[in-house]
Scaffold this motif. Structure first.
Motif, PDB file in Angstrom:
ATOM      1  N   VAL A 178       6.811 -13.640   1.209  1.00 35.27           N
ATOM      2  CA  VAL A 178       6.492 -13.316  -0.180  1.00 35.27           C
ATOM      3  C   VAL A 178       7.371 -12.181  -0.678  1.00 35.27           C
ATOM      4  CG1 VAL A 178       4.097 -14.079   0.140  1.00 35.27           C
ATOM      5  CG2 VAL A 178       4.687 -11.631   0.360  1.00 35.27           C
ATOM      6  N   LEU A 179       7.441 -12.050  -1.994  1.00 33.61           N
ATOM      7  CA  LEU A 179       8.254 -10.992  -2.598  1.00 33.61           C
ATOM      8  C   LEU A 179       7.466  -9.681  -2.564  1.00 33.61           C
ATOM      9  CD1 LEU A 179      10.985 -10.505  -4.040  1.00 33.61           C
ATOM     10  CD2 LEU A 179       9.773 -10.845  -6.213  1.00 33.61           C
ATOM     11  N   ALA A 180       7.963  -8.709  -1.764  1.00 34.34           N
ATOM     12  CA  ALA A 180       7.265  -7.424  -1.624  1.00 34.34           C
ATOM     13  C   ALA A 180       7.740  -6.436  -2.683  1.00 34.34           C
ATOM     14  CB  ALA A 180       7.504  -6.852  -0.226  1.00 34.34           C
ATOM     15  N   ALA A 181       8.993  -6.526  -3.061  1.00 37.71           N
ATOM     16  CA  ALA A 181       9.548  -5.597  -4.060  1.00 37.71           C
ATOM     17  C   ALA A 181      10.722  -6.281  -4.745  1.00 37.71           C
ATOM     18  CB  ALA A 181      10.025  -4.309  -3.369  1.00 37.71           C
ATOM     19  N   ARG A 182      10.981  -5.921  -5.976  1.00 44.22           N
ATOM     20  CA  ARG A 182      12.146  -6.502  -6.654  1.00 44.22           C
ATOM     21  C   ARG A 182      13.410  -5.839  -6.113  1.00 44.22           C
ATOM     22  NH1 ARG A 182      10.216 -10.092  -9.654  1.00 44.22           N
ATOM     23  NH2 ARG A 182       8.183  -9.820 -10.622  1.00 44.22           N
ATOM     24  N   PRO A 183      14.342  -6.646  -5.615  1.00 40.09           N
ATOM     25  CA  PRO A 183      15.551  -6.056  -5.024  1.00 40.09           C
ATOM     26  C   PRO A 183      16.337  -5.248  -6.058  1.00 40.09           C
ATOM     27  CG  PRO A 183      15.385  -8.408  -4.497  1.00 40.09           C
ATOM     28  CD  PRO A 183      14.330  -8.121  -5.518  1.00 40.09           C
ATOM     29  N   VAL A 184      16.908  -4.146  -5.583  1.00 40.87           N
ATOM     30  CA  VAL A 184      17.872  -3.397  -6.395  1.00 40.87           C
ATOM     31  C   VAL A 184      19.206  -3.567  -5.686  1.00 40.87           C
ATOM     32  CG1 VAL A 184      18.568  -1.127  -7.243  1.00 40.87           C
ATOM     33  CG2 VAL A 184      16.116  -1.754  -7.135  1.00 40.87           C
ATOM     34  N   GLY A 185      20.160  -4.187  -6.341  1.00 46.88           N
ATOM     35  CA  GLY A 185      21.403  -4.550  -5.654  1.00 46.88           C
ATOM     36  C   GLY A 185      21.135  -5.709  -4.714  1.00 46.88           C
ATOM     37  N   ALA A 186      21.824  -5.728  -3.578  1.00 52.15           N
ATOM     38  CA  ALA A 186      21.631  -6.820  -2.616  1.00 52.15           C
ATOM     39  C   ALA A 186      20.215  -6.736  -2.030  1.00 52.15           C
ATOM     40  CB  ALA A 186      22.662  -6.711  -1.494  1.00 52.15           C
ATOM     41  N   PRO A 187      19.546  -7.892  -1.864  1.00 50.41           N
ATOM     42  CA  PRO A 187      18.187  -7.886  -1.302  1.00 50.41           C
ATOM     43  C   PRO A 187      18.175  -7.260   0.100  1.00 50.41           C
ATOM     44  CG  PRO A 187      18.699 -10.029  -2.247  1.00 50.41           C
ATOM     45  CD  PRO A 187      19.982  -9.239  -2.240  1.00 50.41           C
ATOM     46  N   LYS A 188      17.140  -6.464   0.346  1.00 54.60           N
ATOM     47  CA  LYS A 188      16.966  -5.838   1.667  1.00 54.60           C
ATOM     48  C   LYS A 188      15.752  -6.468   2.350  1.00 54.60           C
ATOM     49  CE  LYS A 188      16.061  -1.889  -0.203  1.00 54.60           C
ATOM     50  NZ  LYS A 188      16.153  -2.351  -1.621  1.00 54.60           N
ATOM     51  N   GLU A 189      15.662  -6.287   3.644  1.00 58.77           N
ATOM     52  CA  GLU A 189      14.555  -6.891   4.381  1.00 58.77           C
ATOM     53  C   GLU A 189      13.209  -6.408   3.841  1.00 58.77           C
ATOM     54  OE1 GLU A 189      15.493  -7.306   8.417  1.00 58.77           O
ATOM     55  OE2 GLU A 189      13.425  -7.747   9.029  1.00 58.77           O
ATOM     56  N   THR A 190      13.175  -5.165   3.376  1.00 66.81           N
ATOM     57  CA  THR A 190      11.901  -4.617   2.882  1.00 66.81           C
ATOM     58  C   THR A 190      11.490  -5.187   1.524  1.00 66.81           C
ATOM     59  OG1 THR A 190      13.176  -2.752   2.024  1.00 66.81           O
ATOM     60  CG2 THR A 190      12.049  -2.432   4.132  1.00 66.81           C
ATOM     61  N   ASP A 191      12.348  -5.955   0.910  1.00 67.47           N
ATOM     62  CA  ASP A 191      11.959  -6.612  -0.338  1.00 67.47           C
ATOM     63  C   ASP A 191      11.069  -7.833  -0.060  1.00 67.47           C
ATOM     64  OD1 ASP A 191      13.507  -4.795  -1.796  1.00 67.47           O
ATOM     65  OD2 ASP A 191      15.302  -6.059  -1.628  1.00 67.47           O
ATOM     66  N   PHE A 192      10.981  -8.221   1.220  1.00 72.02           N
ATOM     67  CA  PHE A 192      10.215  -9.411   1.608  1.00 72.02           C
ATOM     68  C   PHE A 192       9.108  -9.013   2.575  1.00 72.02           C
ATOM     69  CE2 PHE A 192      14.640 -10.403   0.783  1.00 72.02           C
ATOM     70  CZ  PHE A 192      14.546 -11.410  -0.162  1.00 72.02           C
ATOM     71  N   ARG A 193       8.079  -9.835   2.652  1.00 69.40           N
ATOM     72  CA  ARG A 193       7.004  -9.569   3.602  1.00 69.40           C
ATOM     73  C   ARG A 193       6.525 -10.894   4.176  1.00 69.40           C
ATOM     74  NH1 ARG A 193       3.661  -6.524   0.462  1.00 69.40           N
ATOM     75  NH2 ARG A 193       2.441  -8.342  -0.149  1.00 69.40           N
ATOM     76  N   LEU A 194       6.287 -10.912   5.473  1.00 67.64           N
ATOM     77  CA  LEU A 194       5.739 -12.095   6.135  1.00 67.64           C
ATOM     78  C   LEU A 194       4.222 -12.047   6.061  1.00 67.64           C
ATOM     79  CD1 LEU A 194       6.062 -14.624   8.017  1.00 67.64           C
ATOM     80  CD2 LEU A 194       5.955 -13.016   9.940  1.00 67.64           C
TER      81      LEU A 194
END
Lengths: 337, 337
Positions: B10-26
């Protein structure tokens, strides 16, 4: 060396039905001198094309009729004999509508210089001239072939049809030609690379077309007119384009032509028929000629060349060209290159 | 056999620049039961595409943003596990936007049945899916390639660019690809049959393009946006078409993108730029897919397939896909076929 006499073929009578020898007359006269800005040219290749039959009639929807007694209109490849225009010198090759005569006056301002490096000189009135440009621009600008499209071409072994079919193959299309007789069918599939060829005399043209076009017809390149459309129109695919380029089945007609009875009433179908005449596309000639010349160099001649000499023969052949007994590009060789 | 647990990204945070792993959550949860008219499907192949980055942002000019906490949007090829729709049975393969999860509920009314005979199942989200249809329809409907045209494609080794280039070759065009790095350039000319490939990092992009396009550019298939247009636009031929399909150079941008400074002021030039989105062309999907499948069968796969497993990898790869380190069609294999 310039001959003393210029032979001209003039229109003696307007043909009724197929042109007869008595519709033409041979006239001999002096070779004309060019005025300032003009060229005296010696005819090498004379082009025989279906439109010429229309110019012998009185149908003003096309172009002005040839006046009785005037030289027969026709495209020709010629060599400049004397130039009174700064753009040209003796020996240059030009392409112009100088008509059925040994020598002609061409206008320096409008004559087109032929580049002999692009192909045999006769191609200047064939694949690199009006018929080839008609094929390329009609197919590309009106037909808009997409890769994978099925393209059907009538009079497919003629000067225009043969080039249109080969360009459609280059464009990644499935190409089906309609022509008359086994020799033409073989020519289309074996020499020109058409996917299928159908005899126009077949008992079941609609059935043969349907079998050759399992996904329908995306582009129909119309050269013949008449009832053949009855077989074509029901097979047009959604958004199909019909390039209405010629109607040779009508040109010798003495009665109003039978036309296709089928017409599509469904506005959702979005097919489009468009009358096409090469003269609307003058800005594209050089560009199109360049491409045709490139392909000509690559894959061999995209147009069979037939040649004859003698003015008597040319009259007979002109008649033949409208009755289906010739195919490929029809030319008369009037003098040595 | 159905697993007990459904894994979702799921989308955990809106990416700023290139998406980071912390933008997603399992997130793990129960496998959902289908309601009447629905299908429970098991994800096999997940498609990674540039548009997904836009959906993670808030730019409503595109499509609605993915709400925070929702499953990441994405196309997938799946197998029906349970069907409550009469059109589908367990074992059927479907293609739908079911997103980043092991199991999903698909709507029987809108899910598309995949025909496994057309190609490997993964092609349903590649050359026979959205990217391939985008390439074919963008090129054909907007680009309108004519045989002999010069077609330039940016991001040419990507899922869309690679197919667009191959279709342009089938259409008889000269095809020039722009991509980054020697491996991609080799792939374009050696594996995909492009005529020329140009490195986007070259010191003199305008000079390299001019050399590769001696007759100018008739069709530009734009996938990247940004200043590359400065090299393209001055070379557009009369009547050129620009297919504005994507702008991947902007998708991770945190500042307004630099765009091409060149713009043509000459109305006689008649070139045309047109924004293109596949979803306007739904009526043409089946028709286009059929052609792509035919070509796929003939000339080998028009799209390189790259596959991985593991959700961790997929997040990392998604980021990579926007920085130029991958090429071809990006896929995640979520389960066995």
């Amino acid at each position: 060396m310039i001959a003393n006499t210029n032979r001209q073929i003039v229109l003696a009578a307007r043909p009724v039905g197929a042109p007869k020898e008595t519709d033409f007359r041979l006239v001999e006269g002096p070779v004309p001198p060019p005025a300032e800005g003009e060229l005296l040219v010696r005819t090498i290749w004379l082009s025989l094309d279906p439109y010429m039959r229309l110019r012998m009639g009185t149908d003003l929807r096309y172009y002005p009729p040839i006046p009785l007694g005037d030289v027969i209109v026709g495209g020709a490849v010629s060599r400049v004999v004397e130039s009174r225009h700064p753009k040209f010198a003796p020996g240059d090759i030009v392409d112009d509508y100088t008509g059925w005569q040994d020598y002609a006056i061409a206008q320096g301002a409008s004559a087109r210089r032929v580049n002999p490096a692009l192909g045999p000189l006769s191609t200047a009135v064939g694949v690199l001239g009006m018929p080839g440009l008609t094929a390329y621009l009609g197919l590309v600008k009106v037909g808009r072939p997409a890769p994978g499209d099925t393209v059907v071409i009538s009079a497919a072994s003629g000067a225009v049809g043969a080039v249109a079919g080969q360009v459609a193959k280059i464009a990644g299309c499935r190409v089906v030609g309609i022509a008359g007789g086994a020799e033409k069918l073989r020519y289309l599939t074996q020499e020109l690379g058409f996917d299928e060829a159908i005899d126009r005399h077949t008992d079941d043209l609609p059935g043969a077309l349907a079998a050759a076009c399992p996904d329908g017809i995306d582009v129909y390149f119309e050269n013949v007119g008449g009832p053949i459309g009855d077989a074509i129109y029901p097979l047009l695919a959604h958004g199909a384009r019909v390039v209405i380029c010629g109607g040779i089945s009508h040109y010798n007609a003495t009665e109003p032509p039978k036309v296709a009875s089928h017409s599509r009433a469904d506005p959702l179908h979005r097919d489009r028929g468009e009358g096409f005449n090469i003269y609307s596309y003058g800005a594209h000639y050089e560009h199109a000629r360049k491409r045709l010349a490139r392909w000509l160099g690559k894959a061999g001649s995209p147009s069979r060349r037939t040649s004859w000499t003698a003015s008597r023969t040319r009259r007979w052949r002109f008649s033949a060209s409208s009755t289906g007994s010739n195919f490929g590009k029809l030319l008369v060789r009037v003098s040595a290159e």
